[in-house]
Design a protein around this motif. Sequence first.
Motif, PDB file in Angstrom:
ATOM      1  N   VAL A  13      76.742   6.949  59.117  1.00  0.00           N
ATOM      2  CA  VAL A  13      77.559   7.941  59.823  1.00  0.00           C
ATOM      3  C   VAL A  13      78.369   7.273  60.925  1.00  0.00           C
ATOM      4  CG1 VAL A  13      77.502   9.980  61.305  1.00  0.00           C
ATOM      5  CG2 VAL A  13      76.078   9.891  59.242  1.00  0.00           C
ATOM      6  N   PHE A  14      77.719   6.412  61.707  1.00  0.00           N
ATOM      7  CA  PHE A  14      78.452   5.718  62.767  1.00  0.00           C
ATOM      8  C   PHE A  14      79.572   4.869  62.164  1.00  0.00           C
ATOM      9  CE2 PHE A  14      79.385   2.275  65.692  1.00  0.00           C
ATOM     10  CZ  PHE A  14      79.516   2.959  66.895  1.00  0.00           C
ATOM     11  N   GLY A  15      79.288   4.224  61.045  1.00  0.00           N
ATOM     12  CA  GLY A  15      80.278   3.362  60.404  1.00  0.00           C
ATOM     13  C   GLY A  15      81.510   4.110  59.949  1.00  0.00           C
ATOM     14  N   PHE A  16      81.327   5.242  59.237  1.00  0.00           N
ATOM     15  CA  PHE A  16      82.531   5.925  58.764  1.00  0.00           C
ATOM     16  C   PHE A  16      83.241   6.668  59.889  1.00  0.00           C
ATOM     17  CE2 PHE A  16      79.515   9.383  57.205  1.00  0.00           C
ATOM     18  CZ  PHE A  16      80.022  10.446  57.944  1.00  0.00           C
ATOM     19  N   CYS A  17      82.517   7.044  60.946  1.00  0.00           N
ATOM     20  CA  CYS A  17      83.197   7.632  62.104  1.00  0.00           C
ATOM     21  C   CYS A  17      84.040   6.585  62.825  1.00  0.00           C
ATOM     22  CB  CYS A  17      82.183   8.245  63.065  1.00  0.00           C
ATOM     23  SG  CYS A  17      81.450   9.795  62.469  1.00  0.00           S
ATOM     24  N   LEU A  18      83.601   5.331  62.801  1.00  0.00           N
ATOM     25  CA  LEU A  18      84.410   4.255  63.382  1.00  0.00           C
ATOM     26  C   LEU A  18      85.704   4.086  62.589  1.00  0.00           C
ATOM     27  CD1 LEU A  18      84.637   1.996  65.489  1.00  0.00           C
ATOM     28  CD2 LEU A  18      83.339   0.518  63.934  1.00  0.00           C
ATOM     29  N   LEU A  19      85.608   4.156  61.281  1.00  0.00           N
ATOM     30  CA  LEU A  19      86.824   4.131  60.466  1.00  0.00           C
ATOM     31  C   LEU A  19      87.759   5.269  60.842  1.00  0.00           C
ATOM     32  CD1 LEU A  19      88.631   3.569  57.875  1.00  0.00           C
ATOM     33  CD2 LEU A  19      87.163   5.282  56.773  1.00  0.00           C
ATOM     34  N   GLY A  35      78.353  -0.525  63.344  1.00  0.00           N
ATOM     35  CA  GLY A  35      79.604  -1.197  63.701  1.00  0.00           C
ATOM     36  C   GLY A  35      80.016  -2.204  62.648  1.00  0.00           C
ATOM     37  N   VAL A  36      79.046  -2.953  62.144  1.00  0.00           N
ATOM     38  CA  VAL A  36      79.323  -3.911  61.069  1.00  0.00           C
ATOM     39  C   VAL A  36      79.828  -3.168  59.825  1.00  0.00           C
ATOM     40  CG1 VAL A  36      78.300  -5.586  59.485  1.00  0.00           C
ATOM     41  CG2 VAL A  36      77.633  -5.574  61.906  1.00  0.00           C
ATOM     42  N   ALA A  37      79.162  -2.065  59.493  1.00  0.00           N
ATOM     43  CA  ALA A  37      79.542  -1.296  58.307  1.00  0.00           C
ATOM     44  C   ALA A  37      80.932  -0.697  58.460  1.00  0.00           C
ATOM     45  CB  ALA A  37      78.517  -0.192  58.057  1.00  0.00           C
TER      46      ALA A  37
END
Length: 383
Positions: free
Chosen positions: A257-263, A126-128
């Motif tokens: 992966v979680f970070g760029f999916c959040l984007l 989430g931070v990323a």
Amino acid sequence: MTDTTGVPEPAWRDPKRYLWLLGLIIPAFPFIAWGLVAATGLGLFWWTGIVVLYVVFPVIDHFIGKDADNPPESALAWLEQDRYYRWCTYAYLPVQYAGLVLGCWLLTRGDLGAADRIGLTITLGGVAGIGINTAHELGHKKESTERWLSKVALAQTVYGHFFIEHNRGHHVRVATPEDPASARLGESFWRFLPRTVYGSLRSAWGLERARMRRLGKSPWSPRNDVLNAWAMSLALFGALVAAFGIEVLPYLLGQAVFGFCLLEVINYTEHYGLLRGRTASGRYERCAPRHSWNSNNVASNVFLYHLQRHSDHHANPTRRYQALRHFDEAPELPTGYAGMIVLAYFPPLWRRVMDHRVRAHYDGDLNRANVQPAKRARYGVTA
């Protein structure tokens, strides 16, 4: 009174001036989680990132509400040059990476259970992911230092090609069928996700390969901004593996992966169903505020550096976040991004909330919308 650039200081004062510092709460998630677990003994706090992003922020958005006020025209030049706002974004990066190092230490030395490690990995992601938003703000600027810091912020998610594709690809093709980052009416987030990840990567590489060709260089040159951005990620992950052992690598990949999916779920929200018309020459019309979904929810705007005033951002890409404005012509989301991304994960709910808003934006004529090709008959599109 004037500053050293000769820009007169306005009588108007930014009511959000010190609220922008609240954006530093997000990169502090790993520290907050660690402190709460230590204070309570409850491992559920390792999931702080997902709880805050998907539960707390939508609730805060609802209760605090919206603010459509704009800074006066006379204040824009002052706001743009005031370096205080830049330092608010610069400060995100050291906290982001301090949290990443702490997270790696906890994941490998903290005696955490499997569920705790998954929760902490998602919190780091989430931070990323929000760090990509910080990179977005920095990457649009002309100063080389800010553009370099943008790549640094992207290193944690191995998404350095976003620096190229967003600025030179997405902003050129936004709200057209050719843009991999513009979602189509009737397209679910889960269908959009692989299309945008692959399409954006392919576009970024093509843009840099063409630039290298113009410079008379091989695309494998160190001057290729896709390659040097990925090199930052390789160096970062290599250093963390050297420091904490190979066992940290799956967690690093998971949070990336979680970070760029959040984007990408935010990308899905920003232009869903919107389409630029064509001029008499056949070219797409210039991007205007009506081609991006806007949100004036105060809380999400503060935490995301006004990303939700996306309409002004696309109309004026180099304008700094503190000076972005609301436009009445821009279509408005029913809530902030925090709530919208939760809806996006559930396509029937998303369509129930958003499809009629797209229809209303085009006065019922969906031939003017960006519609998923396979869903044209369903939406009555004939063009």
